[in-house]
Design a protein around this motif. Structure first.
Motif, PDB file in Angstrom:
ATOM      1  N   LYS A 130       0.820  -1.214   0.000  1.00  0.00           N
ATOM      2  CA  LYS A 130       0.000   0.000   0.000  1.00  0.00           C
ATOM      3  C   LYS A 130       0.853   1.263   0.000  1.00  0.00           C
ATOM      4  O   LYS A 130       0.388   2.313  -0.427  1.00  0.00           O
ATOM      5  CB  LYS A 130      -0.943   0.002   1.205  1.00  0.00           C
ATOM      6  N   SER A 131       2.104   1.159   0.451  1.00  0.00           N
ATOM      7  CA  SER A 131       2.973   2.335   0.495  1.00  0.00           C
ATOM      8  C   SER A 131       3.664   2.611  -0.840  1.00  0.00           C
ATOM      9  O   SER A 131       4.275   3.673  -1.004  1.00  0.00           O
ATOM     10  CB  SER A 131       4.037   2.160   1.587  1.00  0.00           C
ATOM     11  N   LEU A 132       3.567   1.707  -1.794  1.00  0.00           N
ATOM     12  CA  LEU A 132       4.264   1.867  -3.066  1.00  0.00           C
ATOM     13  C   LEU A 132       3.586   2.908  -3.955  1.00  0.00           C
ATOM     14  O   LEU A 132       2.373   3.067  -3.922  1.00  0.00           O
ATOM     15  CB  LEU A 132       4.296   0.529  -3.823  1.00  0.00           C
ATOM     16  N   SER A 133       4.383   3.557  -4.766  1.00  0.00           N
ATOM     17  CA  SER A 133       3.829   4.453  -5.788  1.00  0.00           C
ATOM     18  C   SER A 133       3.240   3.587  -6.899  1.00  0.00           C
ATOM     19  O   SER A 133       3.479   2.375  -6.954  1.00  0.00           O
ATOM     20  CB  SER A 133       4.927   5.350  -6.364  1.00  0.00           C
ATOM     21  N   ASN A 134       2.498   4.200  -7.782  1.00  0.00           N
ATOM     22  CA  ASN A 134       1.889   3.465  -8.887  1.00  0.00           C
ATOM     23  C   ASN A 134       2.950   2.745  -9.727  1.00  0.00           C
ATOM     24  O   ASN A 134       2.814   1.565 -10.030  1.00  0.00           O
ATOM     25  CB  ASN A 134       1.064   4.410  -9.757  1.00  0.00           C
ATOM     26  N   ALA A 135       4.015   3.454 -10.103  1.00  0.00           N
ATOM     27  CA  ALA A 135       5.071   2.860 -10.929  1.00  0.00           C
ATOM     28  C   ALA A 135       5.776   1.719 -10.198  1.00  0.00           C
ATOM     29  O   ALA A 135       6.026   0.654 -10.776  1.00  0.00           O
ATOM     30  CB  ALA A 135       6.086   3.920 -11.341  1.00  0.00           C
ATOM     31  N   LYS A 136       6.078   1.919  -8.917  1.00  0.00           N
ATOM     32  CA  LYS A 136       6.747   0.871  -8.147  1.00  0.00           C
ATOM     33  C   LYS A 136       5.843  -0.348  -7.950  1.00  0.00           C
ATOM     34  O   LYS A 136       6.317  -1.476  -7.961  1.00  0.00           O
ATOM     35  CB  LYS A 136       7.220   1.411  -6.801  1.00  0.00           C
ATOM     36  N   PHE A 137       4.553  -0.100  -7.794  1.00  0.00           N
ATOM     37  CA  PHE A 137       3.614  -1.212  -7.651  1.00  0.00           C
ATOM     38  C   PHE A 137       3.627  -2.085  -8.900  1.00  0.00           C
ATOM     39  O   PHE A 137       3.723  -3.303  -8.824  1.00  0.00           O
ATOM     40  CB  PHE A 137       2.196  -0.705  -7.382  1.00  0.00           C
ATOM     41  N   TRP A 138       3.547  -1.458 -10.089  1.00  0.00           N
ATOM     42  CA  TRP A 138       3.517  -2.240 -11.321  1.00  0.00           C
ATOM     43  C   TRP A 138       4.851  -2.908 -11.601  1.00  0.00           C
ATOM     44  O   TRP A 138       4.884  -4.025 -12.132  1.00  0.00           O
ATOM     45  CB  TRP A 138       3.035  -1.387 -12.492  1.00  0.00           C
TER      46      TRP A 138
END
Length: 88
Positions: free
Chosen positions: A14-22
């Motif tokens: 949940k703490s990840l940015s959108n780019a880091k999540f993907w």
């Protein structure tokens, strides 16, 4: 993985940015693909002759890279693909 570890990973995700999540999802997805590849290669080594197993592996790589354009496995490229258990 116990409940505490699962919650900790969930909070991290949940703490990840959108780019880091993907990027993370592509990493996880690639690991799952690699494990599936390991399973079919182990099965082929038991059932098939080495020459046959090598031919199947080469064809699978050709299909993945040439036909599907997937030199690297990502979520976008496998969208809509579902695992179907044998006999279902």
């Amino acid at each position: 993985m116990n409940e505490h570890q699962r919650r900790k990973v969930f909070q991290w995700v949940k703490s990840l940015s959108n780019a880091k999540f993907w990027n993370w999802m592509n990493y996880v997805h690639s690991r799952a693909y690699a494990k599936a590849q390991q399973h079919y290669e182990e099965a082929m080594s038991i059932v098939l002759q080495p020459k046959q197993a090598a031919a199947v592996s080469a064809k699978a790589k050709e299909i993945r890279e040439s036909w599907d354009g997937m030199a690297e496995i990502t979520m976008d490229e496998t969208e809509g693909a579902e695992f179907k258990a044998a006999g279902v």
